[in-house]
Design a protein around this motif. Structure first.
Motif, PDB file in Angstrom:
ATOM      1  N   PRO A 121      -0.060   5.620  -7.971  1.00  0.00           N
ATOM      2  CA  PRO A 121       0.443   6.161  -6.707  1.00  0.00           C
ATOM      3  C   PRO A 121       0.657   4.818  -5.485  1.00  0.00           C
ATOM      4  O   PRO A 121       0.158   3.682  -5.744  1.00  0.00           O
ATOM      5  CB  PRO A 121      -0.695   6.916  -6.185  1.00  0.00           C
ATOM      6  N   VAL A 122       1.437   5.111  -4.772  1.00  0.00           N
ATOM      7  CA  VAL A 122       1.587   4.177  -3.643  1.00  0.00           C
ATOM      8  C   VAL A 122       0.606   4.435  -2.631  1.00  0.00           C
ATOM      9  O   VAL A 122       0.212   5.719  -2.072  1.00  0.00           O
ATOM     10  CB  VAL A 122       2.984   4.452  -2.691  1.00  0.00           C
ATOM     11  N   ARG A 123      -0.101   3.243  -2.376  1.00  0.00           N
ATOM     12  CA  ARG A 123      -1.354   3.197  -1.456  1.00  0.00           C
ATOM     13  C   ARG A 123      -1.196   2.164  -0.315  1.00  0.00           C
ATOM     14  O   ARG A 123      -1.142   1.029  -0.815  1.00  0.00           O
ATOM     15  CB  ARG A 123      -2.533   3.292  -1.993  1.00  0.00           C
ATOM     16  N   TRP A 124      -1.331   2.612   0.951  1.00  0.00           N
ATOM     17  CA  TRP A 124      -1.439   1.211   1.877  1.00  0.00           C
ATOM     18  C   TRP A 124      -2.217   1.559   2.940  1.00  0.00           C
ATOM     19  O   TRP A 124      -2.363   2.904   3.311  1.00  0.00           O
ATOM     20  CB  TRP A 124      -0.044   0.878   2.228  1.00  0.00           C
ATOM     21  N   PHE A 125      -2.739   0.805   3.725  1.00  0.00           N
ATOM     22  CA  PHE A 125      -3.424   0.786   5.119  1.00  0.00           C
ATOM     23  C   PHE A 125      -2.736   0.246   6.088  1.00  0.00           C
ATOM     24  O   PHE A 125      -1.752  -0.897   5.818  1.00  0.00           O
ATOM     25  CB  PHE A 125      -4.791  -0.021   4.799  1.00  0.00           C
ATOM     26  N   GLY A 126      -2.838   0.546   7.300  1.00  0.00           N
ATOM     27  CA  GLY A 126      -2.161   0.156   8.633  1.00  0.00           C
ATOM     28  C   GLY A 126      -3.033   0.216   9.733  1.00  0.00           C
ATOM     29  O   GLY A 126      -4.201   0.997   9.436  1.00  0.00           O
TER      30      GLY A 126
END
Length: 303
Positions: A121-126
């Motif tokens: 899956p596409v996973r990111w933090f901001g």
């Protein structure tokens, strides 16, 4: 491997910790909590503090939402998947004292399944933290930026410089040609790669969240007992109007919340309780107001 359930639980704990710290700082008002559910999936905990000794209005919000991503957001995020999950903590504090700064923090996580069979899956933090003083005190600015650099340096030597520049560019009011405040750090869509693992980014996100309270408490206590004039309070209201302009015109979090059918009261809790727009206001030459305007620029090295 970290899971969205773990991230959600840790972010919820950070919300609790910050609310307790801010109630202790104010000494009078307590957070009122409202639990809400989002049409389409998920919900959150909106917590607002008002009319305190020093905190005139503030929100510390937690959310964990999921569902179908609207087409306009798919285009903005440049993704093809329909399903999404997002969780985070968002904070804005407006003090009642013109010599005490506005502060904002956001830490967030986003996940969506890949459109390719068998792919991860596409996973990111901001997230990020930025400070908006009504009056810029250079010692305070140095303390604030050093606090953020210390957190960044624990995880990556390049984080502070990279994210400080990102904040200068992001928190910029184009139609005014001025920054919203003295910046801070801002980052978006940090993903797992050969340079830094997702688990490390998550730890950085939590460390950033936990630096919020001690940093802001120090800044508030430096000025909360100083006297101020009616003119200084007018200036505070004028600076608040710039804050409102940025959030309503440029802020990506506000846009995401509105486009994904988020809760309006939670989304707009960032707006100040009182702001003023005085036609063609001009700061007096040589005044502290003029000095503050001269420091609302990109690229200032505060350390």
């Amino acid at each position: 491997m970290i899971t969205k359930e773990q991230i959600t639980a840790d972010y919820r704990s950070i919300q609790d910790e910050i609310c307790l710290a801010l109630e202790g700082l104010d000494g009078k008002s307590k957070f009122a909590e409202e639990l809400w559910e989002r049409d389409g999936g998920g919900g959150g905990r909106t917590r607002v503090i008002q009319n305190g000794n020093i905190l005139e209005k503030g929100g510390v919000n937690f959310s964990a939402v999921h569902g179908i991503l609207p087409d306009v957001m798919k285009k903005a995020l440049k993704v093809d998947s329909d399903d999404f999950f997002a969780t985070g903590v968002s904070i804005v504090i407006h003090p009642n004292h013109p010599l005490v700064p506005i502060i904002h923090m956001n830490i967030r996580y986003f996940e969506m399944p890949s459109t390719m069979a068998g792919a991860e899956p596409v996973r990111w933090f901001g997230g990020g933290i930025d400070l908006t003083p009504h009056y810029v005190f250079e010692d305070d600015a140095r303390f604030f930026h050093q606090s953020l650099k210390s957190v960044c340096d624990r995880f990556n030597a390049d984080f502070y410089t990279r994210f400080k520049t990102w904040a200068d560019d992001y928190f910029y009011i184009k139609h005014r040609e001025e920054t919203r405040g003295i910046g801070g750090i801002f980052y978006d869509k940090l993903v797992d790669n050969e340079h830094i693992r997702l688990e490390t980014i998550f730890e950085f996100s939590k460390a950033l969240g936990r630096t919020f309270a001690p940093t802001y408490i120090e800044l508030v206590n430096r000025h909360r007992n100083e006297t101020f004039t009616e003119q200084q309070q007018l200036w505070q209201y004028l600076r608040r109007s710039r804050y409102a302009e940025f959030n309503l015109v440029y802020d990506s979090g506000t846009k995401f919340g509105l486009e994904t059918n988020g809760r309006i009261e939670s989304i707009l809790m960032s707006l100040p309780p009182t702001a003023k727009w005085v036609y063609n206001y001009q700061a007096e030459a040589g005044s502290e107001e003029e000095k503050t305007l001269s420091l609302l620029k990109k690229g200032i090295n505060w350390i």
